[in-house]
Scaffold this active site. Structure first.
Site, short mmCIF file in Angstrom:
data_model
loop_
_atom_site.label_atom_id
_atom_site.label_comp_id
_atom_site.label_asym_id
_atom_site.label_seq_id
_atom_site.Cartn_x
_atom_site.Cartn_y
_atom_site.Cartn_z
N VAL A 60 0.81 -1.23 0.00
CA VAL A 60 0.00 0.00 0.00
C VAL A 60 0.84 1.27 0.00
O VAL A 60 0.30 2.37 -0.15
CB VAL A 60 -1.01 0.03 1.18
CG1 VAL A 60 -2.07 -1.04 1.03
CG2 VAL A 60 -0.29 -0.07 2.53
N ASN A 86 -7.46 -0.79 6.04
CA ASN A 86 -7.11 -1.35 7.35
C ASN A 86 -5.60 -1.55 7.52
O ASN A 86 -5.12 -1.56 8.66
CB ASN A 86 -7.85 -2.69 7.51
CG ASN A 86 -7.32 -3.51 8.65
OD1 ASN A 86 -7.60 -3.24 9.81
ND2 ASN A 86 -6.51 -4.53 8.33
N SER A 138 -7.32 5.19 14.69
CA SER A 138 -6.90 4.68 16.01
C SER A 138 -7.28 5.71 17.06
O SER A 138 -7.32 6.91 16.78
CB SER A 138 -5.39 4.49 16.05
OG SER A 138 -4.94 4.33 17.39
N TYR A 151 2.86 7.53 14.68
CA TYR A 151 1.62 6.75 14.51
C TYR A 151 0.41 7.64 14.79
O TYR A 151 -0.55 7.65 14.01
CB TYR A 151 1.65 5.56 15.47
CG TYR A 151 0.46 4.63 15.39
CD1 TYR A 151 0.34 3.71 14.35
CD2 TYR A 151 -0.54 4.66 16.36
CE1 TYR A 151 -0.75 2.84 14.28
CE2 TYR A 151 -1.62 3.79 16.31
CZ TYR A 151 -1.73 2.89 15.27
OH TYR A 151 -2.80 2.03 15.22
N ILE A 184 -6.76 -3.50 20.81
CA ILE A 184 -7.40 -4.69 20.23
C ILE A 184 -6.37 -5.82 20.17
O ILE A 184 -5.22 -5.61 19.75
CB ILE A 184 -7.91 -4.40 18.79
CG1 ILE A 184 -8.78 -3.12 18.76
CG2 ILE A 184 -8.67 -5.60 18.25
CD1 ILE A 184 -10.09 -3.19 19.51
P1 NDP Z 1 -1.76 -6.57 12.31
O1 NDP Z 1 -0.31 -6.31 12.51
O2 NDP Z 1 -2.33 -7.91 12.67
O3 NDP Z 1 -2.17 -6.27 10.80
C1 NDP Z 1 -1.61 -5.22 10.06
C2 NDP Z 1 -1.90 -5.48 8.61
O4 NDP Z 1 -1.36 -4.42 7.81
C3 NDP Z 1 -1.27 -6.79 8.12
O5 NDP Z 1 -2.29 -7.57 7.54
C4 NDP Z 1 -0.27 -6.34 7.06
O6 NDP Z 1 -0.26 -7.20 5.92
C5 NDP Z 1 -0.81 -4.99 6.64
N1 NDP Z 1 0.25 -4.13 6.10
C6 NDP Z 1 1.24 -3.51 6.80
N2 NDP Z 1 2.04 -2.83 5.94
C7 NDP Z 1 1.54 -3.03 4.69
C8 NDP Z 1 1.91 -2.61 3.39
N3 NDP Z 1 2.98 -1.81 3.17
N4 NDP Z 1 1.17 -3.00 2.32
C9 NDP Z 1 0.10 -3.80 2.52
N5 NDP Z 1 -0.32 -4.26 3.72
C10 NDP Z 1 0.40 -3.87 4.80
O7 NDP Z 1 -2.49 -5.42 13.14
P2 NDP Z 1 -4.02 -5.04 13.42
O8 NDP Z 1 -4.94 -6.03 12.82
O9 NDP Z 1 -4.10 -4.74 14.83
O10 NDP Z 1 -4.11 -3.66 12.62
C11 NDP Z 1 -5.10 -3.36 11.64
C12 NDP Z 1 -5.35 -1.86 11.66
O11 NDP Z 1 -5.95 -1.50 12.92
C13 NDP Z 1 -4.10 -1.00 11.52
O12 NDP Z 1 -4.37 0.11 10.69
C14 NDP Z 1 -3.85 -0.52 12.94
O13 NDP Z 1 -3.14 0.68 12.99
C15 NDP Z 1 -5.27 -0.38 13.45
N6 NDP Z 1 -5.38 -0.35 14.90
C16 NDP Z 1 -5.04 -1.47 15.67
C17 NDP Z 1 -5.13 -1.41 17.03
C18 NDP Z 1 -4.77 -2.57 17.91
O14 NDP Z 1 -4.75 -2.40 19.14
N7 NDP Z 1 -4.51 -3.76 17.38
C19 NDP Z 1 -5.59 -0.19 17.71
C20 NDP Z 1 -5.92 0.90 16.84
C21 NDP Z 1 -5.82 0.80 15.49
P3 NDP Z 1 0.72 -8.50 5.82
O15 NDP Z 1 0.59 -9.24 7.13
O16 NDP Z 1 0.18 -9.25 4.66
O17 NDP Z 1 2.11 -7.99 5.57
#
Ligand code: NDP
Length: 243
Positions: A60, A86, A138, A151, A184
């Site tokens: 992305v 996301n 967030s 962030y 989360i």
């Molecule tokens: P994860 O680390 O489990 O997931 C992050 C996702 O982002 C992964 O699927 C990863 O894909 C993808 N990603 C990261 N960099 C890239 C890139 N350059 N191109 C494409 N995909 C990318 O974290 P969460 O599920 O917790 O996070 C999901 C969203 O929720 C994020 O935006 C995060 O900031 C937000 N969030 C999460 C919180 C929490 O407490 N968990 C709190 C607040 C917000 P891949 O694995 O395929 O590389």
């Protein structure tokens, strides 16, 4: 024919919960991934039992990669109706230790990505005068998190982008909203100790850490017919951490 939803970072964590929920809601689902290929393939296979589902690689941070991913989704599933931005990364560091490279990576992954994916998705949505965008921000974008300045800045940018774009494309029948999760339980919390997680749960009025499904439910609502007159909002899903 089912409406098509694209979920970036769809292979795991919050993104995977969103994909499962949207498949159950009747969307065809494109699971976008960068490194989690096996998880994305397994999820697309799982979702194929209930809907059309594919997985598509994307970085992305790269405009050409985003364009190619949206072209593949349109070719294989049809025009995009719903986009869930996301994908994201987090980092904990004192601002004085943040390098230019780390700053740029954070801004491009968490904010630039939303710009690039919205731009790609809007080309069809504007044409059809219909569409939904949900950006995962967030609570740190709402209130700021110590040692998470890049962030927090990127996520505050996501909220600002959401509100501005909602005004811009509202007349074209497209809604743009944000969901701001609190703490989360996903891999993103891997850097936190059990003690820190217990403290964060204690600080949360509802007394627990959130689960990916808590966020997926809010996304599902914002993509549903019940949310047809809601745009430009930032929906806090933080268990009351942010009120
Ligand atoms: P994860 O680390 O489990 O997931 C992050 C996702 O982002 C992964 O699927 C990863 O894909 C993808 N990603 C990261 N960099 C890239 C890139 N350059 N191109 C494409 N995909 C990318 O974290 P969460 O599920 O917790 O996070 C999901 C969203 O929720 C994020 O935006 C995060 O900031 C937000 N969030 C999460 C919180 C929490 O407490 N968990 C709190 C607040 C917000 P891949 O694995 O395929 O590389």
């Amino acid at each position: 024919m089912n409406k098509v939803a694209v979920v970036t970072g769809g292979a795991k964590g919050i993104g995977a919960a969103v994909c499962r929920r949207l498949a159950a809601d009747g969307f065809s689902v494109a699971v976008l991934y960068r490194t989690s290929q096996q998880e994305a393939e397994a999820l697309a296979r799982e979702l194929s039992a209930v809907t059309d589902a594919i997985c598509v690689p994307v970085d992305v941070t790269d405009a050409a990669s985003v364009t190619a991913a949206f072209e593949q989704v349109t070719r294989e599933l049809g025009p995009v109706y719903a986009l869930v931005n996301n994908a994201g990364v987090a980092a904990q560091e004192l601002l004085t230790d943040v390098t230019d490279g780390a700053w740029n990576t954070m801004i491009e992954t968490d904010l630039g990505s939303v710009f690039r994916c919205c731009r790609a998705a809007l080309s069809h949505m504007l044409h059809s005068h219909d569409g939904r965008i949900v950006n995962i921000a967030s609570m740190w974008g709402e209130i700021g998190g110590s040692m998470e300045t890049p962030y927090s800045a990127a996520k505050a940018g996501v909220i600002g982008l959401t509100k501005a774009l909602a005004k811009e494309v509202g007349p074209s029948g497209i809604t743009v909203n944000a969901v701001s999760p609190g703490v989360i339980r996903t891999d993103m919390l891997a850097a936190f100790s059990d003690e820190t997680l217990a403290e964060l749960a204690a600080e949360t009025p509802l007394g627990r850490i959130g689960e990916p499904n808590d966020v997926a439910g809010a996304v599902s609502f914002l993509l549903s017919a019940d949310a047809a007159f809601i745009t430009g909002v930032d929906l806090s899903v933080s268990g009351g951490f942010v009120i």
